[in-house]
Design a protein around this motif. Structure first.
Motif, PDB file in Angstrom:
ATOM      1  N   PHE A 114       0.829  -1.200   0.000  1.00 46.44           N
ATOM      2  CA  PHE A 114       0.000   0.000   0.000  1.00 46.44           C
ATOM      3  C   PHE A 114       0.867   1.255   0.000  1.00 46.44           C
ATOM      4  O   PHE A 114       0.629   2.201  -0.767  1.00 46.44           O
ATOM      5  N   SER A 117       2.532   1.655  -3.381  1.00 47.60           N
ATOM      6  CA  SER A 117       1.564   2.096  -4.390  1.00 47.60           C
ATOM      7  C   SER A 117       1.309   3.588  -4.277  1.00 47.60           C
ATOM      8  O   SER A 117       1.212   4.298  -5.291  1.00 47.60           O
ATOM      9  N   THR A 137      -3.543   1.198  -5.138  1.00 52.48           N
ATOM     10  CA  THR A 137      -3.966   1.692  -3.825  1.00 52.48           C
ATOM     11  C   THR A 137      -5.378   1.219  -3.495  1.00 52.48           C
ATOM     12  O   THR A 137      -5.681   0.923  -2.335  1.00 52.48           O
ATOM     13  N   THR A 140      -5.029  -2.648  -2.552  1.00 55.25           N
ATOM     14  CA  THR A 140      -4.384  -2.873  -1.258  1.00 55.25           C
ATOM     15  C   THR A 140      -5.213  -2.304  -0.115  1.00 55.25           C
ATOM     16  O   THR A 140      -5.258  -2.891   0.976  1.00 55.25           O
ATOM     17  N   SER A 141      -5.888  -1.176  -0.329  1.00 53.37           N
ATOM     18  CA  SER A 141      -6.753  -0.645   0.731  1.00 53.37           C
ATOM     19  C   SER A 141      -7.939  -1.572   0.971  1.00 53.37           C
ATOM     20  O   SER A 141      -8.397  -1.728   2.108  1.00 53.37           O
ATOM     21  N   THR A 246      -2.305   8.814   3.067  1.00 55.31           N
ATOM     22  CA  THR A 246      -2.358   7.936   1.897  1.00 55.31           C
ATOM     23  C   THR A 246      -3.711   7.999   1.194  1.00 55.31           C
ATOM     24  O   THR A 246      -4.128   9.064   0.779  1.00 55.31           O
ATOM     25  N   MET A 247      -4.384   6.892   1.120  1.00 50.76           N
ATOM     26  CA  MET A 247      -5.536   6.634   0.253  1.00 50.76           C
ATOM     27  C   MET A 247      -6.429   7.854  -0.011  1.00 50.76           C
ATOM     28  O   MET A 247      -6.598   8.278  -1.152  1.00 50.76           O
TER      29      MET A 247
END
Length: 768
Positions: A114, A117, A137, A140-141, A246-247
């Motif tokens: 993650f 990515s 992303t 993986t999330s 992140t995400m």
């Protein structure tokens, strides 16, 4: 640079081995990678501090013009530093938080992928590779949110997040392709350097809508905000990383990155300000009215994401300065507060704010740094959150469009956020001691390291804002604006309207916090009633509709009747093909039969007669015999037109087929008419349709030639290159060797499967 981006994937592969070797110290060991990356990215700060940038190119698929190019400027470097620095503390924290978890190694594999990515996404200079990392992303999330896969809510929330963000990703893919078509390049640096006014292009509106559909879903903007709070089903380390660096920041990054190229159009700014302001209000409201500490923090993230989107839409220098300030401030305090929330849950066994109180006596260190982070969230001096808050208020006060509306929305949101900050920092730690499922205890150093470092960083940046500003933040502001920005970050700007509004929001927020125990049940009732008609309810109705449609088409189309499958397949395939032929292609029906011979007419008549007899006879043996005649007639056609090898193959196959069918079908009873006259007429109509379309396709193929025939090449090179005079054999064995090898491999697998089935059946028969 390539190693820095892909190192997370490489370390993920080695994680199971490191888990066995390092045991409980796995989090500390793995944290060395993001720490090293933070040092590496930090070494690039002098390069971009004066507005410079670096493009690193690696060929990947040169034939498709796809490269692994990386762009390092102020904006991408700020994100890379946030990802790597916060990732370091998240990995250390996760090692202690999930200590003893049976799937700890699996967790670190996913979170490292993650992280990699996300680094690839923010550093990519190619639109196609950016989209690849964007999708990584999402995948993986999904795995991280559903990490506790034995829980139904985790699986449901993971699927919801994946469905919403991937739906937006499909639109984003179309938008990125349109952008490349408009600019003639897939390189972000080329697009940003172009002086062409994209907002005047005919594709501009469609491109903007598609790109924003991807960005807004990824960053949980209204009406797609509901998936993010539900993602709190993930373990707390995931929530801390997901919300801080992140995400959910991926969509924000994309909008900020493309702002210089797309921001000149009114559509861009209008949509961002509208969605951003709505998200800001909705997020602040639900944050204040929720009771779970993680849900409260999640909705406050939604509020901040809306604020960031709105500031990009405003687009002034002051607004973009505020954007970078809010981005950094939120990453610092939100990462710390989520880790604090995990500490509280880990120590007490509950996340419900109504069940928490008086923890400061048993958890003094956690209390201190929770207060420090919450002060930044509330916008209290001397924290960096205060500077970001003042800049936001000043930006909306001076915006040339919607100034009064945006100012009112920001002040209302800040009022609620002050109350939220008090809920997560004062409510659990002060007041009367409450009974909890576990006896509270102070967190270990591995879990406290993140809150301590991030909250102290928020304090340091507040006391000395010129240090990060001159180092990198000003370069980031220039990257978002597309030109150098004359910014000035300071803790004190004097007594002015933004300060007065800030004080008003603080005082009102404290009052709201004091009223929270009494009004929360009523607020929750309002939310419950409204939820029946909200976006999440629409999502569930949509998913139920998909299930109902799937159930209907399974009953109607996939009902287990082979004849029905063939009927639908043939009707749809040949119907659409025939319609395309009629509408798009002119077919000449003139036949030149002058060169035909009498025996060719005889073979054609035999073909037609055998086919008609096979479809009309009621005898199974007669139908098999007539099909054999049909096959032998086709063999005669092959032989007459100089394909003796095909003719011999056809004769052998037809002989074997007839023998096998006779052995099987001769023992079965006569045909019985089970279909109605309508069904037989329907089947005949579709069969005639298929035959006519195939005939038209053959005629169209004879009339149309886009390229020269390759047969001449085979004729000329069969003997000199392959030493063979049988052209068909040479094609199969030499020119198309891999294709033939694949066919042989498939046949070999089928033979092995059949042998295994027969052997298993024989063993079952001999088993007592």
């Amino acid at each position: 640079m390539l190693l820095a981006v892909l190192s997370g994937f490489l370390l993920a592969v080695l994680t199971p081995l490191l888990h066995r070797l390092s045991g409980h110290a796995l989090g500390w060991v793995l944290a060395l990678l993001p720490a090293s990356l933070a040092i590496y990215f930090g070494s690039l700060v002098p390069l971009v501090s004066d507005g410079g940038s670096l493009v690193v190119e690696y060929p990947w698929l040169p034939g498709l013009d796809i490269t692994l190019d990386f762009l390092v400027d102020g904006l991408s470097l700020v994100f890379a530093l946030l990802i790597s620095v916060i990732g370091t503390f998240v990995l250390i924290y996760a090692g202690a938080y999930l200590r003893g978890h049976p799937y700890l190694g699996r967790f670190f594999v996913i979170i490292l992928a993650f992280m990699a990515s996300m680094l690839g996404l923010v550093l990519s200079d190619n639109l196609l590779t950016l989209f690849v990392f964007w999708e990584l992303t999402s995948i993986t999330s999904y795995l991280l949110i559903g990490f506790d896969h034995d829980r139904a809510d985790a699986r449901k929330s993971a699927l919801q997040g994946l469905f919403v963000t991937t739906a937006g990703s499909l639109a984003l893919m179309a938008g990125l392709i349109l952008l490349a078509m408009m600019t003639g390049s897939y390189s972000l640096s080329d697009i940003l350097a172009s002086s062409d006014p994209l907002h005047e292009h005919a594709l501009y509106a469609g491109m903007v809508v598609c790109i924003l559909a991807g960005a807004l879903t990824k960053s949980a903007q209204v009406p797609f905000h509901f998936w993010l709070p539900n993602a709190m089903a993930a373990p707390t380390p995931v929530s801390a990383y997901l919300h801080s660096a992140t995400m959910v920041k991926a969509g924000i990054y994309l909008m900020a990155r493309l702002n210089p190229a797309l921001g000149e159009g009114a559509l861009w700014g209008t949509l961002l300000m509208g969605f951003g302001a709505a998200t800001m209000i909705v997020g602040a409201w639900f944050a204040f009215t929720s009771t779970g500490i993680k849900k409260v923090l999640a909705y406050s993230t939604v509020m901040t994401l809306g604020t960031l989107t709105m500031l990009i839409g405003v687009g002034t220098e002051l607004a973009l300065t505020a954007f970078i300030g809010v981005l950094v401030a939120h990453s610092l305090y939100k990462g710390a507060l989520f880790m604090v929330a995990g500490i509280v849950d880990h120590a007490t066994g509950t996340k419900d704010l109504r069940e928490l109180g008086g923890l400061r006596r048993r958890m003094p260190a956690t209390t201190a740094f929770a207060l420090l982070a919450a002060m930044s969230m509330a916008g209290l001096p001397p924290l960096f959150g205060f500077i970001a808050k003042e800049l936001t208020l000043e930006a909306v006060l001076t915006t040339p469009l919607w100034s009064a509306f945006l100012t009112l929305a920001v002040v209302l949101a800040f009022m609620l956020v002050v109350g939220v900050a008090a809920l997560v920092s004062v409510k659990p730690f002060f007041g009367a001691v409450t009974a909890t499922p576990r006896t509270p205890h102070e967190a270990p150093i591995a879990m406290l390291a993140g809150p301590v470092a991030l909250s102290l960083a928020a304090l340091a940046f507040g006391l000395a804002p010129h240090l990060p500003e001159t180092a990198i933040l000003q370069a980031a502001m220039g990257a978002v604006a597309g030109a150098p920005v004359d910014s000035y970050l300071a803790l004190w700007h004097g007594i002015n309207v933004p300060l007065v509004l800030s004080v008003v929001s603080l005082v009102t927020g404290v009052v709201l916090y004091r009223l929270w125990p009494r009004i929360q049940p009523d607020l929750n009732a309002i939310n419950t009633a409204a939820a029946r008609y909200g976006p999440e309810a629409t999502y569930f109705r949509f998913m139920e509709g998909i299930s109902a449609l799937a159930s209907w088409q399974t009953r109607r189309l996939q009902n287990g009747v082979l004849g029905h499958y063939l009927l639908v397949l043939v009707a749809v395939t040949f119907g659409l093909t025939g319609l395309t032929l009629v509408l798009r292609h002119e077919i000449s029906l003139g036949f030149n039969l002058s060169g035909s011979r009498f025996y060719e007419w005889g073979i054609a008549a035999l073909l037609v007669a055998s086919a008609v007899f096979a479809s009309r006879t009621r005898s199974r043996l007669g139908s098999v015999a007539s099909l054999g005649v049909l096959g032998f007639s086709v063999a005669l056609v092959f032989i007459l037109f100089s394909a003796p090898d095909l003719g011999i193959t056809q004769l052998l196959v037809e002989t074997l087929t007839v023998v096998l069918l006779v052995l099987v079908l001769f023992r079965l009873p006569e045909f019985v008419s089970l279909s109605s006259r309508f069904e037989r007429f329907r089947d005949l109509t579709i069969a005639i349709l298929a035959g006519v379309v195939v005939t038209l396709l053959m005629l169209a193929g004879l009339e149309t030639r886009y390229f020269e025939s390759i047969s001449a090449y085979y004729s000329e090179n069969a003997a000199p290159l392959a030493q063979g005079r049988n052209i068909v054999n040479v094609i199969l064995v030499d020119f198309r060797a891999l294709d033939t090898l694949g066919e042989i491999f498939v046949l070999a697998l089928a033979a092995i499967g059949i042998h295994s089935m027969l052997k298993l059946k024989a063993e079952d028969q001999h088993r007592p």
